[in-house]
Each structure stands twice: as structure tokens, then as C-alpha cells.
Enzyme design. Sequence first.
Site, PDB file in Angstrom:
ATOM      1  N   PRO A  53       0.819  -1.202   0.000  1.00 30.41           N
ATOM      2  CA  PRO A  53       0.000   0.000   0.000  1.00 30.41           C
ATOM      3  C   PRO A  53       0.862   1.265   0.000  1.00 30.41           C
ATOM      4  O   PRO A  53       1.373   1.681   1.028  1.00 30.41           O
ATOM      5  CB  PRO A  53      -0.815  -0.111   1.289  1.00 30.41           C
ATOM      6  CG  PRO A  53      -0.729  -1.542   1.692  1.00 30.41           C
ATOM      7  CD  PRO A  53       0.589  -2.003   1.188  1.00 30.41           C
ATOM      8  N   GLU A  54       1.032   1.855  -1.170  1.00 32.35           N
ATOM      9  CA  GLU A  54       1.642   3.184  -1.248  1.00 32.35           C
ATOM     10  C   GLU A  54       0.486   4.186  -1.099  1.00 32.35           C
ATOM     11  O   GLU A  54      -0.645   3.798  -0.814  1.00 32.35           O
ATOM     12  CB  GLU A  54       2.359   3.356  -2.591  1.00 32.35           C
ATOM     13  CG  GLU A  54       3.464   2.307  -2.819  1.00 32.35           C
ATOM     14  CD  GLU A  54       4.295   2.558  -4.073  1.00 32.35           C
ATOM     15  OE1 GLU A  54       4.272   3.686  -4.585  1.00 32.35           O
ATOM     16  OE2 GLU A  54       4.968   1.619  -4.534  1.00 32.35           O
ATOM     17  N   LYS A  96       0.792   7.709   3.282  1.00 24.56           N
ATOM     18  CA  LYS A  96       0.353   6.321   3.462  1.00 24.56           C
ATOM     19  C   LYS A  96      -0.466   6.142   4.724  1.00 24.56           C
ATOM     20  O   LYS A  96      -0.798   5.014   5.093  1.00 24.56           O
ATOM     21  CB  LYS A  96       1.589   5.405   3.495  1.00 24.56           C
ATOM     22  CG  LYS A  96       2.432   5.474   2.223  1.00 24.56           C
ATOM     23  CD  LYS A  96       3.781   4.794   2.379  1.00 24.56           C
ATOM     24  CE  LYS A  96       4.633   5.011   1.128  1.00 24.56           C
ATOM     25  NZ  LYS A  96       6.021   4.533   1.307  1.00 24.56           N
ATOM     26  N   ARG A 111       1.258 -10.235   7.332  1.00 29.80           N
ATOM     27  CA  ARG A 111       2.588 -10.058   7.930  1.00 29.80           C
ATOM     28  C   ARG A 111       2.612  -9.133   9.142  1.00 29.80           C
ATOM     29  O   ARG A 111       3.679  -8.862   9.675  1.00 29.80           O
ATOM     30  CB  ARG A 111       3.559  -9.559   6.864  1.00 29.80           C
ATOM     31  CG  ARG A 111       3.659 -10.557   5.727  1.00 29.80           C
ATOM     32  CD  ARG A 111       4.698 -10.203   4.721  1.00 29.80           C
ATOM     33  NE  ARG A 111       4.371 -10.867   3.458  1.00 29.80           N
ATOM     34  CZ  ARG A 111       5.092 -10.776   2.364  1.00 29.80           C
ATOM     35  NH1 ARG A 111       6.180 -10.050   2.365  1.00 29.80           N
ATOM     36  NH2 ARG A 111       4.730 -11.392   1.269  1.00 29.80           N
ATOM     37  N   ARG A 124      20.422  19.057  -2.148  1.00 34.29           N
ATOM     38  CA  ARG A 124      20.494  17.687  -1.646  1.00 34.29           C
ATOM     39  C   ARG A 124      21.340  16.837  -2.574  1.00 34.29           C
ATOM     40  O   ARG A 124      21.160  16.860  -3.779  1.00 34.29           O
ATOM     41  CB  ARG A 124      19.083  17.091  -1.516  1.00 34.29           C
ATOM     42  CG  ARG A 124      18.099  18.001  -0.796  1.00 34.29           C
ATOM     43  CD  ARG A 124      18.479  18.239   0.638  1.00 34.29           C
ATOM     44  NE  ARG A 124      18.301  17.066   1.469  1.00 34.29           N
ATOM     45  CZ  ARG A 124      17.171  16.756   2.081  1.00 34.29           C
ATOM     46  NH1 ARG A 124      16.115  17.528   1.939  1.00 34.29           N
ATOM     47  NH2 ARG A 124      17.073  15.680   2.822  1.00 34.29           N
ATOM     48  N   ARG A 171      16.775   0.114  -2.546  1.00 30.23           N
ATOM     49  CA  ARG A 171      15.623  -0.615  -3.076  1.00 30.23           C
ATOM     50  C   ARG A 171      15.871  -1.089  -4.490  1.00 30.23           C
ATOM     51  O   ARG A 171      16.586  -0.440  -5.261  1.00 30.23           O
ATOM     52  CB  ARG A 171      14.375   0.277  -3.076  1.00 30.23           C
ATOM     53  CG  ARG A 171      13.865   0.626  -1.719  1.00 30.23           C
ATOM     54  CD  ARG A 171      13.298  -0.604  -1.001  1.00 30.23           C
ATOM     55  NE  ARG A 171      13.256  -0.406   0.426  1.00 30.23           N
ATOM     56  CZ  ARG A 171      13.607  -1.323   1.333  1.00 30.23           C
ATOM     57  NH1 ARG A 171      14.025  -2.482   0.953  1.00 30.23           N
ATOM     58  NH2 ARG A 171      13.534  -1.069   2.615  1.00 30.23           N
TER      59      ARG A 171
END
Length: 258
Positions: A2-3, A57, A119, A152, A248
Site C-alpha cells: 500500500p503506497e 500512506k 505479515r 540535496r 531498493r
Amino acid sequence: MPEGLEVEIYRRAAEPLIGREIARIEVDERVAAPGVLDRIDDELRGGTVLSARRLGKQLLLDTDGPTLGVHFGMTGRIVVDDVAAIDQLEYGSGRDEPRWDRFRITLADGGSMRVNDPRRWSRVTLDPDISGLGPDLLEVTYDQLRIAVSGRSRPIKALLLDQHVVAGLGNLCVDEVLWHARIAPAHPAGELTGGEVAALHRCMRQHLPVMLDRGGSHRGEVSPAFRAALPSCPQDGAALVRETVGGRTTVWCPVHQV
DNA sequence: GCCCTTGTTACGCC
DNA sequence: AGGCGTAACAAGGG
């Protein structure tokens, strides 16, 4: 996973809860945030749901008592009045085993809202502190994005995954948006030109709502099925690359993403 | 039985 | 102090 897009679907599914009274609460202690177990029954039972909001989220259900916050982790699904908002979650199990119900609200009218999560990585909070979250993925403005990337050095992908910068983007949406915006995931954020940041913003505003309408973050053009098969780039036919960026798994096109 | 998946956080470094 | 990278962790599925 779920984003923000999935949680927006969950939020819409939760809207029928508005105006209804909470009669009973059952929560698995392992999904309750610290301190919640002691408070939740006293403070929520007998209350009425006033609104269903979302930031990133986080699903936020305001009541006439505290605000209930739910984060769905990687495999949490919401089921309202026994209807699942999303049948098959990417990386989820697709089944709805009763033993995976980690949180349940029973309403005075007999209806219910529950979180089914194999989970147990979902988190239930009361009056969650959302002050550290960045602007929402569907609402972020060009100026906010421009300020966020300036100065950044981190890869743009790592920055976009940081919920303090933009709230709601996950691994799939970031890869999808960068692919459309023709920006390499490892491109240092602060070195993006104004035009590249504008393209990134435009692609977010253009493609995220389309993915939302199609059913979620796995419904982009660089979909998980694509990712697994690692075919050629739909834009230019080049071989896609799979590597780790920002910790990721990342799939991108080395030809048109720079 | 190892390794994959993702989001979050703890921690060490600069 | 704070930005950044890495690793650890949750636990079921392949």
C-alpha cells in the site's frame, strides 16, 4: 504494498463509516503503537466517525474523540462491511484469512471495518503525529518539489522515497514517475535542472491519478510484471536495468533516463 | 531452507 | 546538528 495510491483507495472505501457509532474494538497487540492498547477501548468506544482523511500512506479517521491512524505496512488491506477495497495486493497473499485480521471495529449498526494483514506490519495509532510528513504525493506543488531537491546530494529516488520530503510515494510509484520524467534514479537530487524538476512534477500530477484510477501503484507502464520479466523499454526498446538505488530494487532505462 | 519483497527506524559516519 | 548510507527488522511466499 500500500503506497499512497492504495491508501487513497482505502480512504474512499472507509467513507461509508462516517456518521456511524463505534461499538467494539479488537486489536492485535502487535499492530498497536506503543500506548494505544491501554487507551483505545476507553477513548474510541461509543464514539462516532466524523471524517476519513489521508496523508501519504496514513489513513486518518477522525472521531468525536481521538483521531485513529492506520498505516498498512506492506501487506495490509482494509475491509469495510465485509467488502475488500482491493482484491489482490501486489506482494500480498490475495486471500482473506480470518486469522490475519489484526484490527477490527464493530459498529453499532452491525457493520465493521477491519485490517487484514498476513505479515502484521500494519500500525494502528491514536492521534498520530503527522507533522514530520511532507506534502502528499497527489497534492505536492512544483515549488515544494523544487525546494525539496535543492542542495540535496542524495539520489533523486532516495529523496522521493523519504516520507519527510513527499508523503505517499513508494518504490513502484517512484520508478514509474522517474521513467516518465526521463530522470535516472541515481541522479543527485540537487543537480536536477529547473526543467527536470518541472518534468518530474508534471509527470507526478499527470500519471499518479491515472494509476489511481486503474487501481494502484502497480498499474503503471513499468509495472511489476514488466519488472520481473525485465523486457525492453516501451519507450525506446533499450534493455532495462535492474539495480539497487536508495536501498531498493530499481528498474530503469539507461537510454532515455539521464 | 534460503532468499525475495517494502517501509520504517536505529545507528554510525562525515 | 543534520544529511546521508547501510543494515536490521517485520513474516509469509516462492
